[in-house]
Motif scaffolding. Structure first.
Motif, PDB file in Angstrom:
ATOM      1  N   ASN A   1       1.570  62.602  68.810  1.00 34.16           N
ATOM      2  CA  ASN A   1       1.414  61.205  69.168  1.00 34.16           C
ATOM      3  C   ASN A   1       0.188  60.566  68.526  1.00 34.16           C
ATOM      4  OD1 ASN A   1       3.704  61.065  70.698  1.00 34.16           O
ATOM      5  ND2 ASN A   1       2.686  61.935  72.495  1.00 34.16           N
TER       6      ASN A   1
ATOM      7  N   PHE B   1       3.325  84.661  69.865  1.00 35.47           N
ATOM      8  CA  PHE B   1       3.214  83.949  71.136  1.00 35.47           C
ATOM      9  C   PHE B   1       1.850  83.279  71.259  1.00 35.47           C
ATOM     10  CE2 PHE B   1       1.602  84.304  75.550  1.00 35.47           C
ATOM     11  CZ  PHE B   1       2.324  83.251  76.065  1.00 35.47           C
TER      12      PHE B   1
ATOM     13  N   PHE C   1       1.617  74.776  69.343  1.00 37.65           N
ATOM     14  CA  PHE C   1       2.457  73.768  69.969  1.00 37.65           C
ATOM     15  C   PHE C   1       1.721  73.059  71.084  1.00 37.65           C
ATOM     16  CE2 PHE C   1       5.643  76.490  67.965  1.00 37.65           C
ATOM     17  CZ  PHE C   1       6.235  75.513  67.194  1.00 37.65           C
TER      18      PHE C   1
ATOM     19  N   TRP D   1       2.092  69.177  70.878  1.00 34.40           N
ATOM     20  CA  TRP D   1       2.774  68.443  71.922  1.00 34.40           C
ATOM     21  C   TRP D   1       1.780  67.831  72.884  1.00 34.40           C
ATOM     22  CZ3 TRP D   1       6.084  73.338  73.034  1.00 34.40           C
ATOM     23  CH2 TRP D   1       7.019  73.476  72.006  1.00 34.40           C
ATOM     24  N   GLY D   2       2.270  66.962  73.662  1.00 31.69           N
ATOM     25  CA  GLY D   2       1.398  66.438  74.698  1.00 31.69           C
ATOM     26  C   GLY D   2       1.972  65.208  75.335  1.00 31.69           C
ATOM     27  N   ARG D   3       1.353  64.866  76.423  1.00 28.27           N
ATOM     28  CA  ARG D   3       1.809  63.754  77.230  1.00 28.27           C
ATOM     29  C   ARG D   3       1.452  62.434  76.568  1.00 28.27           C
ATOM     30  NH1 ARG D   3       3.072  63.877  82.265  1.00 28.27           N
ATOM     31  NH2 ARG D   3       2.485  66.061  82.404  1.00 28.27           N
ATOM     32  N   TYR D   4       2.258  61.468  76.746  1.00 36.34           N
ATOM     33  CA  TYR D   4       1.908  60.127  76.293  1.00 36.34           C
ATOM     34  C   TYR D   4       2.021  59.190  77.481  1.00 36.34           C
ATOM     35  CZ  TYR D   4       6.906  59.213  76.274  1.00 36.34           C
ATOM     36  OH  TYR D   4       8.203  59.073  76.629  1.00 36.34           O
TER      37      TYR D   4
ATOM     38  N   ARG E   1       7.409  50.851  74.372  1.00 41.33           N
ATOM     39  CA  ARG E   1       7.514  51.808  73.267  1.00 41.33           C
ATOM     40  C   ARG E   1       6.227  51.956  72.480  1.00 41.33           C
ATOM     41  NH1 ARG E   1      13.688  51.204  71.198  1.00 41.33           N
ATOM     42  NH2 ARG E   1      14.555  51.493  73.236  1.00 41.33           N
TER      43      ARG E   1
ATOM     44  N   TYR F   1      15.401  57.193  75.239  1.00 41.70           N
ATOM     45  CA  TYR F   1      14.065  57.583  74.784  1.00 41.70           C
ATOM     46  C   TYR F   1      13.605  56.617  73.698  1.00 41.70           C
ATOM     47  CZ  TYR F   1      14.723  61.908  77.287  1.00 41.70           C
ATOM     48  OH  TYR F   1      14.926  62.817  78.270  1.00 41.70           O
TER      49      TYR F   1
ATOM     50  N   ALA G   1      12.319  71.523  72.903  1.00 45.54           N
ATOM     51  CA  ALA G   1      10.996  70.926  73.050  1.00 45.54           C
ATOM     52  C   ALA G   1      11.035  69.405  72.946  1.00 45.54           C
ATOM     53  CB  ALA G   1      10.059  71.487  71.985  1.00 45.54           C
TER      54      ALA G   1
ATOM     55  N   HIS H   1       8.559  67.071  74.930  1.00 43.12           N
ATOM     56  CA  HIS H   1       7.372  67.926  74.942  1.00 43.12           C
ATOM     57  C   HIS H   1       6.219  67.331  75.727  1.00 43.12           C
ATOM     58  CE1 HIS H   1       5.332  65.356  72.071  1.00 43.12           C
ATOM     59  NE2 HIS H   1       6.417  65.342  71.333  1.00 43.12           N
ATOM     60  N   GLU H   2       6.394  66.100  76.196  1.00 41.31           N
ATOM     61  CA  GLU H   2       5.325  65.504  76.999  1.00 41.31           C
ATOM     62  C   GLU H   2       5.225  66.165  78.361  1.00 41.31           C
ATOM     63  OE1 GLU H   2       7.369  63.784  75.168  1.00 41.31           O
ATOM     64  OE2 GLU H   2       6.086  62.668  73.792  1.00 41.31           O
ATOM     65  N   LYS H   3       6.262  66.913  78.720  1.00 38.63           N
ATOM     66  CA  LYS H   3       6.230  67.546  80.046  1.00 38.63           C
ATOM     67  C   LYS H   3       5.713  68.967  79.945  1.00 38.63           C
ATOM     68  CE  LYS H   3      10.170  65.248  82.075  1.00 38.63           C
ATOM     69  NZ  LYS H   3      11.595  65.509  82.147  1.00 38.63           N
ATOM     70  N   GLU H   4       4.803  69.270  80.826  1.00 42.89           N
ATOM     71  CA  GLU H   4       4.210  70.603  80.873  1.00 42.89           C
ATOM     72  C   GLU H   4       5.291  71.685  80.984  1.00 42.89           C
ATOM     73  OE1 GLU H   4       0.876  71.437  81.109  1.00 42.89           O
ATOM     74  OE2 GLU H   4       1.332  73.573  81.343  1.00 42.89           O
TER      75      GLU H   4
ATOM     76  N   ARG I   1       7.100  72.307  77.807  1.00 44.12           N
ATOM     77  CA  ARG I   1       6.280  73.026  76.825  1.00 44.12           C
ATOM     78  C   ARG I   1       6.324  74.515  77.095  1.00 44.12           C
ATOM     79  NH1 ARG I   1       2.575  68.492  77.253  1.00 44.12           N
ATOM     80  NH2 ARG I   1       1.165  69.568  78.653  1.00 44.12           N
TER      81      ARG I   1
ATOM     82  N   ALA J   1       9.718  75.982  76.303  1.00 48.15           N
ATOM     83  CA  ALA J   1      10.010  76.067  74.872  1.00 48.15           C
ATOM     84  C   ALA J   1       9.324  77.275  74.251  1.00 48.15           C
ATOM     85  CB  ALA J   1       9.582  74.781  74.180  1.00 48.15           C
ATOM     86  N   ILE J   2       8.069  77.475  74.597  1.00 43.44           N
ATOM     87  CA  ILE J   2       7.349  78.627  74.041  1.00 43.44           C
ATOM     88  C   ILE J   2       8.000  79.927  74.504  1.00 43.44           C
ATOM     89  CG2 ILE J   2       5.152  79.830  74.023  1.00 43.44           C
ATOM     90  CD1 ILE J   2       4.777  77.405  72.547  1.00 43.44           C
TER      91      ILE J   2
END
Lengths: 492, 211, 662, 309
Positions: free
Chosen positions: A358, A414, A421, A425-428, A434, C101, C148, C151-154, C157, C160-161
C-alpha cells in the motif's frame, strides 16, 4: 581483454581521483559497467583478445567456469552500478566520499574479476585477500558506529581466515614438491602424486579460509553483520558477487582432491559445512527482526546449498554452479530492493516496514518476487538448481539427505516468507473513497517517490531469473556443463 | 643458523605473554622483523636474487620498520599503554604460550619425516607463532592488541613460507605484502576511527551487531 | 489436442485481457474467456472420454524441461472437463464478488486465477516429471497469491503463510519422490515410470508412499489436512470454491496416476489408502460439526469428501489387488464421479457462503439466521448444495456414494475374515460420515438461513447481483441432472473407469445401468408421492383458515433471535461423542470485579483444536524450535568468539585427519 | 394378490401399530385404553382442520411434512414385504431406503429449525444426534447380512434360511433385537423417548413438531407410523424364510408387527424412561449387537460352519 578488466579500471580510478567530480564518477562507474558487460559477452562469443606477454597471460584462464562467473559478475555489476545512481543521489555523500565509493567499487570489481579468472592458486589467494581490503573500503563509505563495527568484523575475521588459507597454500606446496607449481592445470595433472596427508591438511585450511569468505558455517559469523550494515548496492555486490569468488576458489580446488582420490574426505567436510550453514540460517532467520540481516542469513543458507552441491560432486557440481548464478541474481535484486524499503520506511526493522503493497506497489512486488525467486519456486531459476541438487543426492545414493535438507529449507522459507510477506502485506484504512493510507506509515513516507533507477535494476535481475527459470539458455547450460565436465573429468 | 634464528623468534613470543605493555609488543614486532630479515639473508642460497631482495625488503622495510613505527605513533597519540585486564590471567597465558612453544618443538620433531626440503625447526616454530598469535587475539581485549596479534600470525606465516624451502612464486610473496597492508589499513584507519566513535579501545565495544 | 490447447489459450487470454480491461469489465472479460475455454475444452475432452482415444502432443522445450509430452487420455480429459467448468463458474461468480473490492486491489486477481487454472489444465495433461513439478509449484504459488487476496487481515496473512509452508512441505515429498523415480526409471517421461512402479518390491511401495504423501498434502487427507481449514476461509469465496472444488483434486489426480503406473497395487497398500480415507472422512466431518465458521465448516467438509473419494479409490484398489474387476470398477467409478460431484456442490456451497459473507460481513453462524427471507434464491441454492453434500437421494452426491457402497458390497461375497471386517466397517463408516454430514448441514443451513436473525442488522441482506446467481444456478442444475439421471454419467465414464479397473470378464456396466434406472424409478415415485401430498394439502387447506402468527414455542412468547438454539448447541451432543478428538475448550475473558467476588465474565467462547495439530504438529514444531533455540548463542556479536569457531572447527578437522591418517 | 395385501397392510399398519402400543400400555396400567384405531381417527380429524403457521417460517416449513412423508413412501418401495419381496429390488436398494429416510429426516429437522423456536431446535438437535448413532449400526447390521448371504438387495439380505444353518441361528436373534431397538428409537418410544410426555426439556421427536398443526401434523404422524411399520416388516422378514407354503408367510408377516408393537407397549409400561444423557448408551447397544453379529458371522464363516464360500 585483460587490459579491459584490469588496467582500464585502474586508469579510471586515477581519472576519478584527478577530477573528484560527481559527474565523472558516475560516468566512470556506469561506463565501465557497460564496457565490462560488453567485454564479458565478447569473451563468451569469441576468443579473448590478448595484448599481453605470454608470461602474464598464463595466470588467467578464460575457461567455462571463468566465463560463466564473469558473465554473472558483469550482470550483477551492471545492476548494482545502475542502482548506485539512485543510491548516490539519495545519500548525498561529500565529493571525496563519492569518489572513494567509485574507486572502491572499481577496485573491488577488479579484485573479484581476478579471483574468478585466476588459474593459479597463489594468485587466486592474492585476489581473495584483495577483495577483503577493497570490500572493507566500500562498506565503510557511510560512516557510522555500526558500519564501523561491521567493517572491523569483516576485515579482521576474513583476514585471519584468508591467512589460514595461505597456510593451506604453503602446506600444499610442501606436499606437491614434485609438481613445483601452483597452477591449477599442473596440480590437476599431478594430483595423484601429492602427499595425501598434506593435501588433506591443505584442504582443511583452504576450506576454512575460503569458507570464511564464502560465509559457510561455522566461519560465517561476520556475514550477517557486514551485509546488514553495508549500503544496499554494496550488500548486493557482497552477497551477489563476493561469495561466488570464494566459491569459485573452492570449485577450482576441489578437483585436486578428487584427483588424489580424497573426494569422500572433501565431500564430507563440504556436506558438514553445508548443513551447518543451513542449520544456522534456519535458527536465526526465524527470529530475525532486521530485514537485511534476514537476507544475510538467507545468503548463508544458499551458500550452504552450494557447498552441499559441491560436496556431492558430479551432478551436484552442476546444481551448485547453477545455484551460485541464480543466487547471485536473486540476492542482488533483493538487497537492492532493501535500499528502496529503507528509503520508504527509514528503518531496517521488519516491524517498521509494513504495508509495502500500500505504500509502494512496485517495491513490494520486487520484494515479493525476489523472495519467490530465492525460495526456489518457479518460474524462477532456483527451482531447477534445487531439483538438480536432489537429483545429485539421489544419484549419489544419499537420498536420505533430502530429509534434513527439506526440513531446514522449509524452516528458512517459513522464517523468510513470514517476514517478507509481513512487510508486503498490511492493513489499510480507507480515507475517503478508494484511497488507502497504510497504518503506521509516516505521512511523508507514503508520498515519497523513488526514481526509475530504484526499480529498474532489481527488475532486471528478476527478468534474468525468469529467463533461467523458464528455459535455461543454451549457452548457460553449455557453460555449466562444460565447467562441470572439465572438473569432473579432471577428477577421474 | 636458520634453526637458531627460528628458536630466537619463538622465544620472543614468550616475552609477548610476559608483558602487558603495548610498546613492548611493538618492540617485539620490530625485533621479529629484523630476525626474519636475517633468516631471509641466511637462506640466500635457495632463492633467486630478485626474490631475496623482495622478501628482504618486505621483512626489513615493512615488518621491522614501517609497521612498528606507524603503530608507535598511533599508540603514543591515543595513549594506549597497556593491556589492562586480559581475559586470561598473565600467568596462565605465559604457561599456555610455553606449552604452545613446546608443541612447536613436537611438530618440528614430527615434521622431520614429513617432506624433503623442509626446515623442521622453523616449521614447528612458525606453527607455534601462529598459534600464539591467535591466542593473543583470543585472550586480550584491546583492539590494538588484536591487530598486533594478527601481525604475529602474519609473521608466523612468513616464517612458515620460508621454512618450506621450495620456491614460493613471486605472486605469493605479493600476497604476503598485501596482508601487511591489511594490517596497516586496519590499524590506522580503524583503530583511530573506532577510538573516536566509541571512546573506548576495547573489543567489547564492538558487540552491538548480533542476533 | 489443438482444441484443448486453444481452450487453454482462451483461459489465458481472458485472464490477460482482464488485466488490461477497465475495472468494471474485468470479470466479464475473464468469464468470456472462461466460457470459450469451457466450450473448447469440452469439445476436446468429451470425444476422448467417449472414444478413449488419447490425443497427444509433444512440445520441444529447451533444457531444463526437454521434450514435454502432453496427452489427453480419459483421466486427463475428465479433469479438464471439471476444471474448465469450474473456471467458468468461478469467473462468473467473481464478477460481483471482486467488484466489492477497490479496483486497484482486484487488478491482479483475474490474472492469478487464470494462471492457477492454466497451470492445472496443463498439469493434468502433461506427461513429464520436470514440467509436472514446475506446474505443480505454479499452481501452489498462484493459489497462494489468491489466498492472500485480503492481506489486510491478520488472519488471512497467517493462513496464507501457513498454506505456503504446507504446500512447500508437501512439494518436498513430491520432488524427492519424482527425482528418485526418474533416477530409477532412467527418464523423466511418464512412460518410463510404470516399469519401476509396477514391478512391486520395496522401492515401488516406498516411492508410492512418498509421492502419496506429497499428493495427500495437496488433497487434504488426514493427517496432512491442517492447512485446509485455514486457507479456505481466508480466501475470497470464489477462490475457496476453486481450491476446494478442483485444486485439491489435483492431489487425487496424482494418486490416480500413481495407481495407473502401479497397475496392480499390493493389498496392504490398497488397505492403507482405504483406512486413511475412512479416517479422513470421519475426522473431517467430525471437525466440521464442531465449527461455527461457515467457511471453515465447508473446508472441513472438503477433507471429508476427499475421504469419500479416497474410499472409492481404495475400494477400487482393493478390487484390483484381489482381481475383482466389478468391485474395482464400482470403486473407481464412485471415487471419480465424486470428484466431479464434489467440485459441483462444494463450489455451489462456497459461492453461497460467499454471498452470505458479502451481505452480512460475518462467517460466524452464531451471528446469522433468518437469511432465507432476505436472500431466498441464495437460500434455495444453498439448500440444494446442502442436500447434495449430505449424499441425499435425487442429487448427485448420492449417486457417487451409492456406487462406492455398491463397490464395498461387491467385495463381500466370499470374503475372508479380514476383508469382511474391513469392508463392513467401511460400510458403516461411510454411513456414519453420511449421517454426520446430514446433521452438520441441517445445522449450517438452519443456523444461517432459517429462524430469526441472531444479531440485529445482519438480516438486511439481498440476493446479490445476477452473475453470481447464474453461476450458482448452472452448478445447481448440473447437480440435479446428475442426481436425477445417473445413467447419463455412464457413457462418459465407462471408458475412463474401465481403464483403471480392467475390463476383463463380465462388465459391470449393464448391471449398473439397470441399477441406475431403478434409482431413477425410485426418485420418480418420490416425486409423484410428494406432488400428490402437496396437492392434497393444498386441497385440504383450500377451505380452511390458515392463521399466521408468532411461533408458539410452548408458550414462551418472547420473540428474540438471540433465544434461538444456536449452531453450537445444536451440535453439542455429537461433540460430546467425539470429545477426546476435538479438544474442545472454553475460553473465558473476565475483567476485574469487586473484591471477594468471582470476576465477571465479559466474553466466553468455545473453540476446538485439531487433534493432528494438537498431538503431532504442535509438539513437532515446538521440538524444532527448542532445537533451534539451542543455537541462539552463535551470533553473540563477539569477534573473538567468532574466530574461535573457526579455530575449533579447524582443530577438529586436523585431529580427524591425524586420526584417519594414523 | 400379494401386492394388494402389501398395500393394504401398509395403509393400515401405521395406525394399527400405534393403537396397539397405546392399548397395551393402558391395559398394563389397568385401564381400558382408547380404541385400536384411535390414531386413524386422530389422523382424519387433523386432515379436516386448518393450520396455524408461524410468521418466522419459510417455504421449507410448509413443504417439509409432505416431502418427508413422500420420502418414507418412496423408501417403502424397497422393503421386503409379505413373501419376502419388495416392490422394487436391485443391488444396494437398502442404501436408497436408508438415504430416503435420511432425506425425510433432513427436511423434518430443517422445518423444526425454521420456526426459530428453541424447543424445536433442541428437539432437532437430539433427533439428529441420536440418528448419528443409529445409522452406522444399521449399516453394520445390513453389511453383516450382506456378507452372510453374499447378496446385494434388501429383500435378498433377509433370505438367511438358504443354507446358513448355524450362522442364521446366531445372527437372526441379534439382528432382530437390533431392529427392535431401532423401532424404539426411530418411533420415539420408551425407554428412549416418551410420546406421552409434554415436558419440553425431555422430548425428542415430539419437540420437532411442536409448531405443526392440521394436515401437516397428520402427515408427520403418518410418516412416523409408516416408518415403524416398515421396520416391523423387516423383523417379520427375518423369520419369513423359515415359513414354508404360501399362506403361512403372509400370516406371519401380518402377525409379527402386531407382536412387535405389543412388545414395545409392554416395554414402555415396564421400563422407565432413560435419562436423556444415557440415551446414547442405550442406542449404542444396537451397534454392539451388530458388531457381535458381524464377529460371529465372520468367525463362523471362517470356521466353515456357515454357508458362505
Amino acid at each position: 581483454m585483460l587490459i579491459l578488466f584490469f588496467i582500464a579500471p585502474a586508469a579510471l580510478c586515477l581519472v576519478c581521483l584527478a577530477f573528484r567530480r560527481r559527474v565523472v564518477n558516475r560516468i566512470a562507474l556506469l561506463g565501465f559497467a557497460l564496457a565490462y558487460a560488453a567485454g564479458a559477452v565478447l569473451v563468451l562469443i569469441g576468443p579473448a583478445f590478448f595484448l599481453l606477454p605470454e608470461e602474464l597471460r598464463r595466470y588467467f584462464d578464460f575457461d567455462s567456469l571463468g566465463k560463466l562467473f564473469l558473465l554473472t559478475l558483469a550482470a550483477v555489476n551492471l545492476g548494482v552500478s545502475g542502482y548506485s545512481l539512485f543510491y548516490l543521489a539519495n545519500v548525498n555523500l561529500s565529493r571525496e566520499k563519492d569518489t572513494l565509493y567509485t574507486i572502491s567499487m572499481l577496485l573491488f570489481l577488479v579484485s573479484m574479476t581476478g579471483g574468478i579468472l585466476s588459474s593459479h592458486l597463489g594468485l587466486l589467494w592474492v585476489f581473495v585477500e584483495a577483495t577483503t581490503l577493497t570490500g572493507g573500503m566500500l562498506i565503510s563509505v557511510e560512516r557510522g558506529k555500526q558500519a564501523l563495527e561491521a567493517v572491523w568484523k569483516y576485515i579482521f575475521i576474513c583476514s585471519i581466515g584468508v591467512a589460514l588459507s595461505f597456510i593451506g597454500v604453503i602446506v600444499l606446496s610442501l606436499g606437491s614438491k614434485s609438481i613445483g607449481s601452483l597452477f591449477f592445470a599442473d596440480l590437476y595433472a599431478g594430483a595423484g602424486a601429492i602427499n595425501p596427508f598434506l593435501l588433506k591438511l591443505a584442504f582443511a585450511f583452504i576450506l576454512v579460509g575460503f569458507g570464511t569468505k564464502m560465509g559457510l558455517a561455522p566461519v560465517h559469523a561476520w556475514l550477517p553483520d557486514t551485509h546488514s550494515e553495508a549500503p544496499s548496492p554494496v550488500s548486493a555486490l557482497l552477497s551477489g558477487a563476493l561469495l561466488n569468488v570464494a566459491g569459485v576458489g573452492l570449485v577450482r580446488f576441489h578437483p585436486i582432491m578428487t584427483g588424489a582420490g580424497l573426494e569422500p574426505f572433501a565431500g564430507t567436510l563440504l556436506l558438514v559445512m553445508g548443513f551447518l550453514s543451513l542449520l544456522v540460517s534456519a535458527a536465526y532467520i526465524l527470529s530475525s527482526e532486521n530485514y537485511k540481516r534476514m537476507l544475510a542469513y538467507s545468503s548463508i543458507e544458499n551458500m550452504g546449498i552450494v557447498a552441499i552441491g559441491l560436496g556431492l560432486g558430479g551432478p551436484g557440481l552442476f546444481a551448485a554452479l547453477l545455484h551460485m548464478v541464480v543466487h547471485s541474481f536473486a540476492k542482488s535484486g533483493l538487497f537492492l530492493t532493501t535500499g528502496n524499503i529503507h528509503r520508504l520506511a527509514g528503518s531496517k526493522q521488519i516491524s517498521d516496514a509494513g504495508a509495502l503493497l500500500n505504500r509502494d506497489r512496485k517495491t513490494a512486488w520486487l520484494w515479493i518476487l525476489g523472495f519467490v525467486a530465492i525460495a526456489g519456486l518457479p518460474p524462477f531459476g532456483a527451482f531447477f538448481s534445487k531439483y538438480f541438487l536432489v537429483g545429485a543426492m539421489v544419484s549419489r545414493g544419499l537420498a536420505w539427505l533430502a530429509v534434513p535438507l527439506f526440513l531446514l529449507l522449509a524452516i528458512v522459507a517459513f522464517g523468510m516468507g513470514k517476514s517478507v510477506f509481513g512487510m508486503a502485506w498490511g492493513r489499510y484504512r480507507p480515507r475517503g473513497e478508494r484511497d488507502f493510507v497504510p497504518e503506521g506509515a509516516a505521512p511523508a513516507a507514503a508520498g515519497r517517490r523513488l526514481s526509475v533507477w530504484a526499480y529498474l535494476p532489481p527488475a532486471f535481475f528478476l527478468v534474468l531469473l525468469l529467463g533461467l527459470g523458464l528455459f535455461i539458455p543454451d549457452f548457460v547450460t553449455r557453460l555449466i556443463t562444460d565447467a562441470r565436465n572439465a572438473f569432473v573429468a579432471v577428477g577421474r | 643458523m636458520t634453526d637458531i634464528l627460528a628458536v630466537i623468534l619463538g622465544t620472543t613470543m614468550l616475552y609477548v605473554y610476559a608483558t602487558s605493555r603495548i610498546e613492548g609488543y611493538l618492540k617485539i614486532l620490530a625485533l621479529q622483523g629484523a630476525l626474519l630479515f636475517a633468516l631471509v639473508l641466511f637462506d640466500f642460497a635457495s632463492r633467486s636474487v630478485f626474490e631475496t631482495v623482495f622478501l628482504g625488503a618486505e621483512a626489513l622495510g615493512v615488518k621491522a620498520i614501517a609497521i612498528p613505527a606507524i603503530l608507535f605513533n598511533l599508540v603514543r597519540k591515543n595513549e594506549v599503554r597497556r593491556e589492562i585486564e586480559p581475559s586470561l590471567p598473565q600467568f596462565f597465558s605465559l604457561i599456555l604460550s610455553s606449552l604452545v612453544f613446546a608443541f612447536g618443538f613436537i611438530i618440528s620433531f614430527w615434521a622431520r619425516r614429513l617432506a624433503a626440503g623442509l626446515a623442521p625447526l622453523a616449521f614447528g616454530v612458525s606453527i607455534s607463532i601462529i598459534v600464539s598469535g591467535l591466542l593473543l587475539v583470543m585472550s586480550r581485549k584491546k583492539i590494538v592488541t588484536h591487530i598486533i596479534g594478527y601481525i604475529f600470525v602474519e609473521n608466523g606465516i612468513f616464517l612458515l613460507s620460508l621454512s618450506v624451502a621450495s620456491e614460493m612464486p613471486f605472486i605469493v610473496n605479493l600476497g604476503v605484502l598485501l596482508d601487511a597492508f591489511t594490517a596497516v589499513y586496519l590499524f590506522v584507519v580503524f583503530s583511530n576511527r573506532i577510538q573516536r566513535a566509541y571512546d573506548e579501545d576495547r573489543i567489547n565495544a564492538l558487540q552491538n551487531l548480533k542476533d | 489436442m489443438t482444441v484443448f490447447l486453444a481452450g487453454c489459450a482462451a483461459v489465458a487470454g481472458g485472464a490477460l485481457l482482464a488485466l488490461a480491461a477497465p475495472a468494471k469489465l474485468r470479470g466479464v472479460v475473464y468469464s468470456i474467456g472462461g466460457g470459450a475455454g469451457l466450450g473448447l475444452c469440452a469439445a476436446a475432452a468429451i470425444p476422448v472420454l467417449l472414444s478413449c482415444e488419447p490425443a497427444t502432443f509433444t512440445a520441444a522445450l529447451p533444457f531444463p524441461f526437454g521434450p514435454v509430452g502432453l496427452a489427453l487420455d480419459p483421466l486427463a480429459a475428465f479433469f479438464v472437463l471439471i476444471l474448465s467448468l469450474s473456471n467458468f463458474t468461478a469467473g462468473l461468480y467473481s464478477i460481483g464478488y471482486v467488484q466489492t473490492y477497490p479496483a486497484a486491489k482486484s487488478r491482479l486477481y483475474y490474472p492469478a486465477l487464470g494462471v492457477l487454472f492454466l497451470a492445472m489444465l496443463l498439469l493434468v495433461a502433461v506427461r513429464q516429471a520436470v514440467a509436472f513439478l514446475f506446474l505443480w509449484e505454479i499452481m501452489s504459488l498462484s493459489s497462494f497469491a489468491l489466498v492472500a487476496f485480503e492481506h489486510e487481515k491478520e488472519e488471512t496473512r497467517k493462513a496464507a503463510i501457513y498454506y505456503l509452508v504446507a504446500m512447500q512441505a508437501g512439494f518436498a515429498f513430491l520432488l524427492t519422490g519424482f527425482v528418485v523415480l526418474t533416477h530409477a526409471a532412467g527418464g523423466v517421461d511418464f512412460s518410463a515410470f510404470p516399469a519401476v512402479l509396477s514391478g512391486g518390491g520395496p522401492l515401488a511401495a516406498g516411492l508410492f508412499l512418498i509421492l502419496f504423501v506429497g499428493f495427500a498434502a495437496k488433497a487434504g487427507f488426514v493427517p496432512f489436512h491442517t492447512w485446509l481449514p485455514r486457507a479456505h476461509p481466508a480466501a475470497p469465496a470464489p477462490v475457496s470454491a476453486v481450491m476446494s472444488g478442483v485444486m485439491i483434486k489435483t492431489g487425487i489426480y496424482g494418486l490416480l496416476r500413481l495407481i495407473q503406473f502401479m497397475g496392480n497395487p499390493p493389498l496392504w497398500l490398497s488397505c492403507f489408502i482405504l483406512i486413511l480415507s475412512l479416517l479422513s472422512g470421519i475426522l473431517g466431518v467430525v471437525y466440521a460439526v464442531a465449527q461455527h465458521d461457515l467457511k471453515k465448516l465447508l473446508a472441513y467438509h472438503s477433507i471429508e469428501n476427499i475421504g469419500i473419494i479416497g474410499l472409492g479409490i481404495g475400494v477400487g484398489m482393493i478390487g484390483l489387488s484381489l482381481g475383482l474387476p466389478a468391485m474395482a470398477f464400482l470403486g473407481f467409478f464412485g471415487g471419480l464421479l465424486h470428484v466431479l460431484n464434489h467440485s459441483l456442490f462444494k463450489g455451489l456451497l462456497f459461492m453461497g457462503a460467499g454471498s452470505v459473507y458479502l451481505q452480512t460481513h460475518t462467517r460466524n453462524m452464531e451471528k446469522l439466521g433468518g437469511l432465507a427471507k432476505a436472500m431466498p434464491k441464495t437460500a434455495a441454492l444453498f439448500l440444494i448444495g446442502s442436500l447434495a453434500i449430505s449424499g441425499l437421494p435425487l442429487l448427485n452426491g448420492f449417486v457417487s456414494e451409492f456406487a462406492i457402497y455398491l463397490g464395498l458390497l461387491r467385495g463381500l461375497p466370499g470374503a475372508g475374515a479380514g476383508r469382511a471386517v474391513a469392508l463392513v466397517l467401511s460400510l458403516a463408516g461411510l454411513a456414519l460420515i453420511g449421517v454426520l454430514a446430514l446433521l452438520c448441514f441441517v445445522k449450517a443451513f438452519g443456523a444461517t438461513f432459517l429462524g430469526l436473525p441472531r444479531e440485529q442488522g445482519r438480516g438486511a441482506a439481498r440476493d446479490g447481483e445476477p452473475f453470481g446467481l447464474i453461476a450458482q444456478l448452472v452448478t445447481a442444475a448440473l447437480i440435479v441432472v446428475i442426481g436425477l439421471l445417473p445413467r447419463l454419467t455412464l457413457p462418459l465414464m465407462t471408458g475412463l473407469v474401465s481403464g483403471f479397473a480392467g475390463a476383463a470378464g463380465d462388465s459391470p456396466v449393464p448391471a449398473l445401468d439397470g441399477i441406475f434406472s431403478s434409482l431413477s424409478k425410485g426418485f420418480l415415485v418420490f416425486a409423484a408421492a410428494g406432488g400428490a401430498l402437496l396437492g392434497l394439502r393444498a386441497l385440504l387447506l383450500r377451505k380452511r383458515t390458515v392463521t399466521e402468527t408468532k411461533t408458539w414455542d410452548c408458550g414462551c412468547q418472547r420473540r428474540s433471535g438471540r433465544l434461538q438454539y444456536t449452531a453450537g448447541s445444536f451440535s453439542w451432543i455429537v461433540r460430546g461423542f467425539f470429545a477426546p478428538l476435538l479438544g474442545f475448550r472454553t475460553r473465558v475473558k473476565t475483567e476485574a470485579g469487586p473484591a471477594g467476588l468471582p470476576p465477571p465474565v465479559i466474553e466466553a467462547a468455545t473453540e476446538g483444536s485439531d487433534a493432528v495439530e494438537r498431538l503431532a504438529l504442535k509438539p513437532f514444531v515446538k521440538a524444532v524450535r527448542t532445537f533451534l533455540k539451542f543455537f541462539s548463542w552463535v551470533q553473540s556479536g563477539n569477534t573473538q568468539q567468532y574466530i574461535l569457531y573457526g579455530i575449533v572447527f579447524l582443530t577438529a578437522i586436523i585431529i580427524l585427519i591425524f586420526g584417519l591418517g594414523g | 394378490m400379494n401386492a394388494v395385501i402389501d398395500i393394504a397392510a401398509l395403509l393400515v399398519m401405521p395406525f394399527l401399530l400405534g393403537g396397539i402400543m397405546n392399548r397395551v400400555k393402558a391395559v398394563a396400567a389397568g385401564r381400558r385404553g382408547p380404541p385400536l384405531f384411535q390414531p386413524f381417527h386422530d389422523f382424519l380429524k387433523l386432515l379436516r382442520k386448518g393450520e396455524v403457521v408461524s410468521r418466522t417460517t419459510t417455504l421449507v416449513f410448509k413443504l417439509a411434512p409432505c416431502l418427508s412423508l413422500a420420502a418414507v413412501v418412496a423408501a417403502a418401495l424397497f422393503v421386503p414385504l409379505s413373501r419376502g419381496r419388495a416392490f422394487l429390488e436391485f443391488d444396494g436398494d437398502f442404501i436408497l431406503f436408508a438415504y430416503f429416510l435420511g432425506l425425510g429426516k433432513f427436511l423434518g429437522l430443517a422445518a423444526a429449525l425454521d420456526t426459530g423456536s428453541s424447543f424445536e431446535g433442541m428437539g432437532a438437535s437430539r433427533d439428529a444426534s441420536f440418528g448419528v448413532l443409529v445409522e452406522p449400526a444399521l449399516f453394520l447390521l445390513l453389511g453383516t447380512l450382506a456378507f452372510v448371504t453374499g447378496r446385494g438387495s434388501f429383500a435378498d439380505l433377509f433370505r438367511l434360511a438358504d443354507g446358513h444353518g448355524t450362522l442364521s441361528l446366531i445372527v437372526l436373534p441379534l439382528a432382530g433385537l437390533a431392529l427392535f431397538l431401532l423401532i424404539l428409537v426411530e418411533g420415539g418410544r420408551g425407554p428412549v423417548d416418551d410420546p406421552a410426555t409434554h415436558l419440553e426439556l425431555t422430548m425428542i421427536h415430539e419437540a420437532t413438531a411442536l409448531d405443526n398443526s392440521g394436515p401437516d401434523l397428520a402427515f408427520i404422524q403418518l410418516a412416523r407410523g409408516l416408518k415403524t411399520a416398515l421396520y416391523a416388516s423387516l423383523i417379520a422378514n427375518l423369520v419369513l424364510p423359515f415359513c414354508p407354503g404360501s399362506v403361512l408367510p403372509v400370516v406371519v408377516w401380518l402377525a409379527a408387527p402386531v407382536l412387535v408393537a405389543a412388545c414395545a407397549g409392554v416395554i414402555e409400561s415396564v421400563l422407565a424412561r432413560t435419562r436423556l444423557t444415557h440415551v446414547p448408551q442405550l442406542i449404542f447397544v444396537m451397534t454392539a449387537l451388530a458388531l457381535i453379529a458381524l464377529g460371529s458371522a465372520v468367525f463362523l464363516a471362517g470356521a466353515g460352519a456357515g454357508g458362505a464360500p
